[in-house]
Design an enzyme around this catalytic site. Structure first.
Site, PDB file in Angstrom:
ATOM      1  N   ASP A   1      10.282   3.633   0.104  1.00 51.84           N
ATOM      2  CA  ASP A   1       9.021   2.923   0.352  1.00 51.84           C
ATOM      3  C   ASP A   1       8.094   3.324  -0.793  1.00 51.84           C
ATOM      4  O   ASP A   1       7.072   3.966  -0.586  1.00 51.84           O
ATOM      5  CB  ASP A   1       8.460   3.307   1.726  1.00 51.84           C
ATOM      6  CG  ASP A   1       7.378   2.343   2.195  1.00 51.84           C
ATOM      7  OD1 ASP A   1       7.008   1.446   1.403  1.00 51.84           O
ATOM      8  OD2 ASP A   1       6.903   2.478   3.331  1.00 51.84           O
TER       9      ASP A   1
ATOM     10  N   HIS B   1       5.311 -10.748   0.459  1.00 50.66           N
ATOM     11  CA  HIS B   1       5.983  -9.748   1.285  1.00 50.66           C
ATOM     12  C   HIS B   1       7.229 -10.295   1.976  1.00 50.66           C
ATOM     13  O   HIS B   1       7.413 -10.106   3.186  1.00 50.66           O
ATOM     14  CB  HIS B   1       4.978  -9.192   2.303  1.00 50.66           C
ATOM     15  CG  HIS B   1       5.220  -7.774   2.686  1.00 50.66           C
ATOM     16  ND1 HIS B   1       6.377  -7.362   3.328  1.00 50.66           N
ATOM     17  CD2 HIS B   1       4.471  -6.665   2.517  1.00 50.66           C
ATOM     18  CE1 HIS B   1       6.301  -6.059   3.544  1.00 50.66           C
ATOM     19  NE2 HIS B   1       5.156  -5.610   3.053  1.00 50.66           N
TER      20      HIS B   1
ATOM     21  N   GLU C   1       8.281  -5.964  -3.671  1.00 44.87           N
ATOM     22  CA  GLU C   1       6.960  -6.585  -3.770  1.00 44.87           C
ATOM     23  C   GLU C   1       6.355  -6.315  -5.144  1.00 44.87           C
ATOM     24  O   GLU C   1       5.964  -5.190  -5.433  1.00 44.87           O
ATOM     25  CB  GLU C   1       6.028  -5.997  -2.702  1.00 44.87           C
ATOM     26  CG  GLU C   1       6.588  -6.027  -1.307  1.00 44.87           C
ATOM     27  CD  GLU C   1       5.989  -4.916  -0.444  1.00 44.87           C
ATOM     28  OE1 GLU C   1       4.765  -4.705  -0.467  1.00 44.87           O
ATOM     29  OE2 GLU C   1       6.755  -4.230   0.248  1.00 44.87           O
TER      30      GLU C   1
ATOM     31  N   HIS D   1      -2.491  -3.477   2.849  1.00 42.63           N
ATOM     32  CA  HIS D   1      -2.260  -4.921   2.726  1.00 42.63           C
ATOM     33  C   HIS D   1      -3.474  -5.774   3.115  1.00 42.63           C
ATOM     34  O   HIS D   1      -3.359  -6.752   3.858  1.00 42.63           O
ATOM     35  CB  HIS D   1      -1.047  -5.332   3.558  1.00 42.63           C
ATOM     36  CG  HIS D   1       0.260  -4.765   3.069  1.00 42.63           C
ATOM     37  ND1 HIS D   1       0.475  -4.386   1.766  1.00 42.63           N
ATOM     38  CD2 HIS D   1       1.435  -4.519   3.736  1.00 42.63           C
ATOM     39  CE1 HIS D   1       1.725  -3.939   1.650  1.00 42.63           C
ATOM     40  NE2 HIS D   1       2.329  -3.992   2.807  1.00 42.63           N
TER      41      HIS D   1
ATOM     42  N   ARG E   1      -1.502   0.412  -0.224  1.00 41.25           N
ATOM     43  CA  ARG E   1      -2.502   1.242   0.440  1.00 41.25           C
ATOM     44  C   ARG E   1      -3.663   1.648  -0.468  1.00 41.25           C
ATOM     45  O   ARG E   1      -3.482   1.844  -1.667  1.00 41.25           O
ATOM     46  CB  ARG E   1      -1.835   2.515   0.966  1.00 41.25           C
ATOM     47  CG  ARG E   1      -0.893   2.205   2.122  1.00 41.25           C
ATOM     48  CD  ARG E   1      -0.086   3.403   2.548  1.00 41.25           C
ATOM     49  NE  ARG E   1       0.733   3.087   3.713  1.00 41.25           N
ATOM     50  CZ  ARG E   1       1.918   2.474   3.636  1.00 41.25           C
ATOM     51  NH1 ARG E   1       2.426   2.118   2.484  1.00 41.25           N
ATOM     52  NH2 ARG E   1       2.587   2.199   4.739  1.00 41.25           N
TER      53      ARG E   1
HETATM   54  C1  BGC Z   1       4.913  -0.906   2.874  1.00 45.71           C
HETATM   55  C2  BGC Z   1       5.451  -0.217   4.086  1.00 45.71           C
HETATM   56  C3  BGC Z   1       4.955  -0.935   5.299  1.00 45.71           C
HETATM   57  C4  BGC Z   1       5.374  -2.388   5.210  1.00 45.71           C
HETATM   58  C5  BGC Z   1       4.762  -3.208   6.289  1.00 45.71           C
HETATM   59  C6  BGC Z   1       5.385  -2.311   2.890  1.00 45.71           C
HETATM   60  O1  BGC Z   1       4.856  -2.990   1.813  1.00 45.71           O
HETATM   61  O2  BGC Z   1       5.298  -0.272   1.702  1.00 45.71           O
HETATM   62  O3  BGC Z   1       5.048   1.135   4.129  1.00 45.71           O
HETATM   63  O4  BGC Z   1       5.397  -0.364   6.465  1.00 45.71           O
HETATM   64  O5  BGC Z   1       4.922  -2.939   4.026  1.00 45.71           O
HETATM   65  O6  BGC Z   1       5.465  -3.235   7.409  1.00 45.71           O
END
Ligand code: BGC
Length: 353
Positions: free
Chosen positions: A252, A182, A317, A108, A83
Site C-alpha cells: 500500500d 481508483h 493509482e 482521497h 492521505r
Molecule cells: C489506499 C488504501 C486504502 C484504499 C481505499 C488506497 O488508495 O492506498 O490505503 O485503503 O485506497 O480503500
C-alpha cells in the site's frame, strides 16, 4: 462497425439527481461502462488470449452500494488522492484543516470527495476514439479545501484497447490538487491477485508509518520485496515480514517512478495474469503510482456476481506522493490561480499467449 456510446438511466443519487450509465464500445470488443456518479468505471470488459471477454474491475450493478460501502471502486478521486496527515497543512502562511475520514487523517478528498459527487457528462464521438467528458465545480470550502476548483476528466477509448484518462483543473485560490483514478483490477476477472505478475518502473518508494503516512526519506527498492523492476508475482514476497509490508498490511505504497522527463507519458507499470494472458500496461505523466494490493478487501462486498475477497483485486493509482502539502521535499501539488492542472494516464489492455 463504429465506436459507440450509449446512455441509460442508472437510478438516482442520494439527493434525487437522476444518474446515467454510459457504455463505450470499440471495434476490438472492449466495453467500458462509466457512470456520472463519482465518474466511476463500473465495468471494463477486455479480451484474453483466446479473445474471450471478462470484466476485469471491481464494481456494482446498481448505484446504491457506491453511496457508502464502496472502497472507491473505479472512482475518480479528488481533490487530493491519498492521505494528508491529520488533514492539516500550511498554505501561504495559513493553516488549512480538511475533514478527516481515515483515522486521524484525510484520505482521497474526504468523506464526500469527487467519488461521491454527480459529474456533468457529455459524450464525445470521434472517428478514432469514443469518449465521455465529465465536469464538476468543487466549491470554495468543500471538504475544507480553499478555492473554487473547476475540474474536468475526459475518458477516451480507442480501437487499440487503450483507455486514456485526461485530467484538467483550474482554481481561483491556491489549493492542493492530486487527481487519480481508483480502479481495482483483477485480470482473471475474479479470484486472488497474488498470482498476477507485476513490473513497476521505480527504483524508489515512499516508506510509511502504521497509519500509511510517509516517513522521512524515500527508500530504495533494492534487495527488498518492493523491487518490481523485473517481474514478480504480487504474492511472492508479500508475507515475508518486511516492516514496510507490516505497516501497509501488504503493499500500500507510493512508488517514485523512473522518468525520462517529468512531463512525459511514460510506462509506469505492467500487470500480467498468466492464465488468461491479459496484460495491462499503465502509462502516466504523474511522478508516482500507489500500488495497493487490496489488503482491506475482506469478502463483505459483492458485486456483478463476484465476492470481493482479501487481495482479490489491486489498484495502481497514478498520482503525486502522499502528504505532499506537508512535504516541501516532494513534487509540488499546489495549484494557483492562472495555472492549469493537466495530467494524463493511459491504460492499455492486451493479451499474450
Ligand atoms: C489506499 C488504501 C486504502 C484504499 C481505499 C488506497 O488508495 O492506498 O490505503 O485503503 O485506497 O480503500
Amino acid at each position: 462497425m463504429e465506436l459507440t456510446i450509449e446512455q441509460e438511466p442508472f437510478g438516482q443519487a442520494p439527493d434525487g439527481t437522476p444518474l446515467s450509465l454510459y457504455t463505450l464500445r470499440n471495434r476490438s470488443g472492449m466495453v467500458v461502462r462509466i457512470t456520472n456518479y463519482g465518474g466511476i468505471v463500473t465495468e471494463l470488459h477486455v479480451p484474453d488470449k483466446h479473445g474471450n471477454l471478462a470484466d476485469v474491475c471491481c464494481g456494482f450493478e446498481s448505484p446504491e452500494p457506491y453511496f457508502k460501502d464502496s472502497p472507491y471502486f473505479g472512482a475518480l478521486i479528488g481533490r487530493y488522492g491519498n492521505r494528508i496527515a491529520k488533514g492539516s497543512f500550511e498554505l501561504d502562511g495559513k493553516r488549512i484543516q480538511l475533514g478527516v475520514n481515515n483515522g486521524p487523517n484525510h484520505l482521497h478528498g474526504g468523506e464526500q470527495g469527487f467519488h461521491r459527487v454527480v459529474w456533468q457528462a457529455v459524450p464525445v464521438v470521434g472517428d478514432l476514439s469514443i469518449g465521455l467528458k465529465l465536469s464538476y465545480l468543487s466549491k470554495d470550502g468543500e471538504q475544507g479545501y480553499p478555492g473554487n476548483l473547476e475540474v474536468s476528466v475526459h475518458y477516451e477509448l480507442n480501437d487499440a484497447n487503450e483507455l486514456l484518462v485526461r485530467y484538467h483543473a483550474v482554481t481561483d485560490q491556491a489549493t492542493p490538487v492530486n487527481l487519480t483514478h481508483h480502479a481495482y483490477f483483477n485480470l482473471a476477472g475474479h479470484g486472488s491477485v497474488l498470482g498476477h505478475e507485476l513490473v513497476i518502473n521505480a527504483d524508489r518508494f515512499v516508506p510509511i508509518d502504521a497509519e500509511a503516512i510517509p516517513l522521512g526519506a524515500l527508500a530504495s527498492v533494492e534487495d527488498t520485496p518492493f523491487d518490481f523492476r523485473s517481474p514478480h508475482t504480487v504474492g511472492e514476497r508479500i508475507d515475508d515480514g518486511h516492516e514496510q509490508l507490516a505497516n501497509g498490511g501488504g503493499y500500500d505504497h507510493c512508488y517514485v517512478l523512473n522518468k525520462p522527463e517529468s512531463a512525459m507519458l511514460s510506462l509506469a507499470a505492467v500487470l500480467r495474469e498468466p492464465e488468461s494472458g491479459r496484460v495491462l500496461e499503465l502509462y502516466t505523466q504523474e511522478p508516482g503510482i500507489q500500488f495497493y494490493s487490496g489488503n482491506f478487501l475482506d469478502g463483505s462486498l459483492t458485486g456483478k456476481g463476484w465476492q470481493y475477497g482479501y487481495r482479490g483485486a489491486l489498484c495502481l493509482e497514478p498520482q503525486h506522493f502522499p502528504d505532499s502539502p506537508n512535504r516541501p521535499d516532494f513534487p509540488n501539488t499546489i495549484l494557483r490561480p492562472g495555472e492549469t492542472y493537466a495530467t494524463r494516464s493511459l491504460y492499455r489492455f492486451a493479451a499474450q499467449s
